[in-house]
Design a protein around this motif. Structure first.
Motif, PDB file in Angstrom:
ATOM      1  N   SER A  70      -3.738   8.265  -3.561  1.00 36.67           N
ATOM      2  CA  SER A  70      -4.596   7.481  -2.672  1.00 36.67           C
ATOM      3  C   SER A  70      -5.887   7.075  -3.386  1.00 36.67           C
ATOM      4  O   SER A  70      -6.459   6.033  -3.094  1.00 36.67           O
ATOM      5  CB  SER A  70      -4.926   8.265  -1.407  1.00 36.67           C
ATOM      6  OG  SER A  70      -5.733   9.391  -1.698  1.00 36.67           O
ATOM      7  N   ARG A 108      -5.022   4.251  -5.816  1.00 39.02           N
ATOM      8  CA  ARG A 108      -4.780   3.054  -4.992  1.00 39.02           C
ATOM      9  C   ARG A 108      -6.094   2.472  -4.492  1.00 39.02           C
ATOM     10  O   ARG A 108      -6.287   1.257  -4.485  1.00 39.02           O
ATOM     11  CB  ARG A 108      -3.875   3.439  -3.809  1.00 39.02           C
ATOM     12  CG  ARG A 108      -3.519   2.272  -2.915  1.00 39.02           C
ATOM     13  CD  ARG A 108      -2.656   2.721  -1.759  1.00 39.02           C
ATOM     14  NE  ARG A 108      -3.386   3.582  -0.848  1.00 39.02           N
ATOM     15  CZ  ARG A 108      -2.834   4.247   0.166  1.00 39.02           C
ATOM     16  NH1 ARG A 108      -1.538   4.150   0.384  1.00 39.02           N
ATOM     17  NH2 ARG A 108      -3.579   5.015   0.953  1.00 39.02           N
ATOM     18  N   LEU A 126       0.822  -1.217   0.000  1.00 43.86           N
ATOM     19  CA  LEU A 126       0.000   0.000   0.000  1.00 43.86           C
ATOM     20  C   LEU A 126       0.854   1.265   0.000  1.00 43.86           C
ATOM     21  O   LEU A 126       0.365   2.350  -0.311  1.00 43.86           O
ATOM     22  CB  LEU A 126      -0.950  -0.001   1.200  1.00 43.86           C
ATOM     23  CG  LEU A 126      -2.031  -1.088   1.155  1.00 43.86           C
ATOM     24  CD1 LEU A 126      -2.827  -1.114   2.454  1.00 43.86           C
ATOM     25  CD2 LEU A 126      -2.972  -0.894  -0.029  1.00 43.86           C
ATOM     26  N   ASP A 127       2.122   1.132   0.342  1.00 40.65           N
ATOM     27  CA  ASP A 127       2.994   2.306   0.318  1.00 40.65           C
ATOM     28  C   ASP A 127       4.076   2.167  -0.756  1.00 40.65           C
ATOM     29  O   ASP A 127       5.141   2.769  -0.666  1.00 40.65           O
ATOM     30  CB  ASP A 127       3.635   2.534   1.696  1.00 40.65           C
ATOM     31  CG  ASP A 127       2.638   3.110   2.684  1.00 40.65           C
ATOM     32  OD1 ASP A 127       1.867   3.997   2.271  1.00 40.65           O
ATOM     33  OD2 ASP A 127       2.613   2.664   3.848  1.00 40.65           O
TER      34      ASP A 127
END
Lengths: 152, 285, 383
Positions: C320, C323, C251-252
């Motif tokens: 974000s 994502r 996620l990062d």
């Protein structure tokens, strides 16, 4: 002195101390109580002790010309005062009981002397105070965040 | 005796509001009002589980989610506390006695009161986060013997921003629960506690094995509350928190309230902390 | 495999007429504004006869075929969610007068709909939306009513676009369920015809009233060649194995920043995606303050408002939001609905104005995972 040891041992501050160190602390301890409104210490006075609060409530205050601001309140199980550790050993705030409060006072000169001869004791005390400073700093940051006003 | 909700509304009834009339408005703080609402059709207000929310519709303005804050034992009214943060909440806060509004719900999963039976409870609330926890307090006080030690730590920015002040004073007086009210900034005349509520956790006598903790407030506060509770010996699985995200349909179909795999309107707003902690660490999730 | 049959082109025209006679509104592909979209058909002549499409990342173009195939193209910007989950729906209206506040639900849709020319990926997308709207704790009665009387004439793909990757997602190119009739269009020296099978008793019943004959080995062979051609032309590939976990563990990942530098956050991908279901609720009132309406319109997780809570939006950065879209589609969809939300139709690649390709994004993350798994852990120290 016999009655102080169990009181001291029951306080969260003493949780991580060895029996030997606890015994040394008892030698510097005395039982104190404050009435509601009574000052424990005042800004600028010599910091010659710190306090393990057994019950009641003590406010850390600072007075301005027009009002008195409370920084935080401390209650049962908490520790009041760390100015005794660092020169020039002067209190930075007022501490005042807001309700009848019982505490164990630990004599600063006594502990400083014993810590200089027993560095293990000094290290244990500093660890406890470092943890406390970390918690207070964290709480202060939370207060600064103004989180209740910020988004969710 | 644990409150149960009506089965989830389905079909058009989940989407179509029911008319309620404002029976009373109470000023809590400069920015918040508590509204007592009664169904216009004269039938009972819907049963709810503490922690559930409804969608409140103001004619011609819009609709917002609001947690239910009344007594779960009462079916004659639905109680909401609204804080003015936008156009709809401003309209709701400005409603007068007799005004009609629309209500959908209750929706979502509430606090785990069945699991809480017989256990010690720690409730940590911040700001308007007390609103969804007040029904828990009503319930616990009404069935006091069914729970162990009950501690409520409630914090607000200033004394003026505390909700339900008269009720809090009464609860503090009668001592049925341990209630500690603290503020970030004391004003003149405040003789109570000052500091963040999470810091007070370490002063509680806690038996971690028999304790359940419930927290609601700003997300930052809840994160630290979980950490502090862990420090006190609780597992994150013993902590439940209530999340806030954009909610529009309230039945898990519109997608707005997604938080990772969860539709918060459906699997929340109350979630177990161990399930959400890793996600709370991801920014802008 | 059920018995295969052959319909002539003329019999296919009769099929459309028969469905209309049974009260079905025919929805199918037609040419409009330079693209093949789904709309109501009055007959076979509304189909994109002799047209095909050329697709790639950020590219869509119609060109003429050198034959008169009715279904000689792949999928366009529309999907069947236009029919079952329309872009704008009125949910109810409210009237406020001296008698108080009254709320009235809009009547549910009652149309019988025949889908003409649904593809394998489309059928999987419909099944996915069925899961969302019909099989969860709350049933969307409006969707249910729109879906209730549906007759599906599937068309087996005989070609694939450069953006297609249904084979990677296990959703095509051959449809094996979800249809009443499935037809493979064949044009060769033996004529223009459809080799097909019935998938339901309803399909068999309609077929029984049409002129048809059993498929000969040559017919089956010709149809199989078309299926093989579609598989061979599949222009994209997505390694779907473990992608659910891969995205959650990354996620990062720096790739999110990289894709965000190209993404315009326009939301096209969510509009053309056949499984994206998010909607916004909005209230409209008249100036007199007497009447108000509640509308449900398609929404996109790429908008800033999508995640708005008081004080601001949760997903402020394009990173974000991209994502959120990709992890929802390929990862958290499993948690919510038990399968992937992607059917490999490639629409999001074609209709992205800057040609962002999710198969490429997944590949980039897979090739340099930010958190290496145990297998990738370099061994150091003791031999």
């Amino acid at each position: 002195m016999d009655t102080l040891e169990p009181l001291l041992a029951a306080h969260p501050f003493a949780r991580h101390l060895s029996a030997a160190h606890l015994h040394v602390l008892v030698g510097c301890a005395r039982n104190v109580r404050f009435d509601a409104g009574q000052f424990v210490f005042r800004e600028g006075e010599r910091a010659d002790a710190f306090y393990l609060i057994r019950d009641g409530c003590i406010a850390l205050e600072v007075a301005t010309p027009t009002t008195t601001l409370t920084m935080m309140t401390l209650g049962a199980g908490e520790v009041l005062g760390w100015s005794w550790l660092f020169p020039p050993y002067r209190w930075k705030f007022d501490a005042r009981a807001v309700e009848p409060t019982r505490a164990i006072a630990l004599d600063a000169q006594c502990l400083r002397t014993k810590s200089e001869t027993d560095h293990d004791l000094g290290y244990e005390l500093l660890k406890q105070f470092a943890l406390m400073v970390e918690q207070r700093l964290h709480a202060t940051r939370l207060q600064l965040l103004n989180a209740y006003d910020a988004n969710g | 005796m644990t409150p149960t909700a009506e089965p989830p509304a389905t079909g058009p009834s989940a989407f179509l509001p029911r008319s309620f009339r404002v029976a009373a408005v109470h000023r809590e703080t400069a920015e918040t009002r508590t509204l007592e609402l009664q169904p216009v059709d004269g039938r009972p207000a819907p049963a709810f589980v503490p922690g559930q929310f409804t969608m409140v519709y103001v004619f011609g303005v819009g609709e917002v989610p609001m947690s239910i804050t009344g007594d779960p034992a009462r079916d004659d009214r639905l109680v909401h506390t609204v804080r003015v943060v936008g156009a709809v909440s401003r309209a709701i806060a400005g409603l007068r006695r007799g005004a009609e509004i629309g209500i959908r719900g209750p929706f979502g999963r509430g606090w785990p009161l069945t699991e809480a039976l017989g256990r010690d409870l720690i409730i940590v609330a911040g700001g308007v986060g007390l609103a969804p926890l007040r029904p828990v307090i009503y319930h616990v006080r009404a069935h006091r013997a069914a729970f162990g030690r009950v501690s409520v730590l409630y914090g607000a920015r200033t004394p003026d921003e505390l909700l339900y002040r008269r009720e809090l004073a009464r609860w503090r007086r009668d001592g049925a629960i341990d209630l500690q009210v603290t503020v970030d900034r004391a004003s003149a005349g405040w003789t109570g506690l000052v500091g963040v509520p999470t810091l007070r956790l370490r002063q509680l006598t806690i038996d971690p094995a028999r304790t359940l903790a419930l927290t609601c407030g700003p997300e930052v506060m809840m994160r630290y509350a979980v950490r502090e509770l862990e420090h006190c010996g609780l597992d994150a699985a013993q902590v439940h928190l209530s999340m806030e995200r954009n909610m529009q349909c309230a039945v898990g179909l519109c997608g707005h309230c997604q938080f990772g795999p969860d539709f918060l309107c459906r699997s929340g707003p109350v979630l177990r902390a161990d399930r959400v902690l890793p996600r709370l660490a991801i920014r802008e999730l | 495999m059920p018995a295969q049959f052959v319909l002539s082109r003329a019999a296919f025209v009769e099929l459309l007429a028969a469905l209309r006679a049974q009260g079905y509104r025919l929805m199918g592909p037609t040419v409009r504004d330079g693209a093949i979209v789904y709309d109501e058909l009055s007959g076979v002549d509304d189909l994109p006869i002799g047209w095909t499409d050329e697709q790639d990342g950020g590219t869509y173009r119609l060109t003429r075929r050198d034959d008169a195939a009715l279904f000689g193209y792949t999928v366009g910007p529309h999907s069947w969610k236009q029919v079952f989950h329309p872009p704008a729906v009125k949910l109810w209206r409210a009237v406020r007068d001296e008698r108080g506040l009254r709320l009235e639900a809009e009547p549910l849709p009652a149309a019988k709909t025949a889908l003409i020319g649904a593809r394998a990926c489309d059928l999987h997308a419909i099944a996915i939306q069925d899961t969302t709207f019909l099989h969860g704790p709350v049933v969307d009665r409006r969707y249910e009513a729109a879906r209730r009387d549906t007759f599906v004439v599937a068309i087996q793909c005989g070609q694939a676009a450069r953006t297609c990757f249904c084979a990677s997602m296990g959703t095509g190119p051959r449809a094996s369920a979800g249809f009443d009739l499935a037809l493979t269009e064949v044009l060769d020296e033996r004529g223009h015809r459809f080799v097909g099978e019935a998938g339901t008793p309803a399909g068999e019943a309609v077929l029984a009233r049409l002129p048809h004959r059993p498929a000969a080995p040559e017919d089956l062979e010709a149809a199989a060649q078309r299926h093989d051609a579609a598989l061979a032309q599949m222009g994209r590939r997505l390694d779907a194995g473990g992608v659910r976990e891969l995205l959650q563990e990354n996620l990062d990942h720096p790739r999110w920043d990289e894709v965000a530098s190209r993404c315009l956050a326009c939301g096209n991908c969510t509009m053309v995606c056949p499984t994206c279901f998010c909607t916004a609720t909005s209230d409209r009132g008249d100036l007199a303050g007497r009447e108000a309406e509640r509308w449900q319109t398609w929404d996109s997780c790429f908008t800033m408002d999508f995640s708005y809570v008081h004080g601001g939006s949760v997903r402020r950065s394009t990173k974000s939001r991209y994502r959120q879209w990709l992890t929802h589609k390929l990862s958290t969809w499993f948690d919510q609905f038990g399968r992937s939300g992607c059917v490999g139709c490639g629409r999001c690649i074609t209709w992205c104005p800057v040609g962002i390709d999710l198969t490429e994004e997944v590949r980039a993350i897979r090739e340099t995972p930010s958190r290496p798994g145990p297998a990738a852990e370099p061994s150091h120290g003791h031999p």
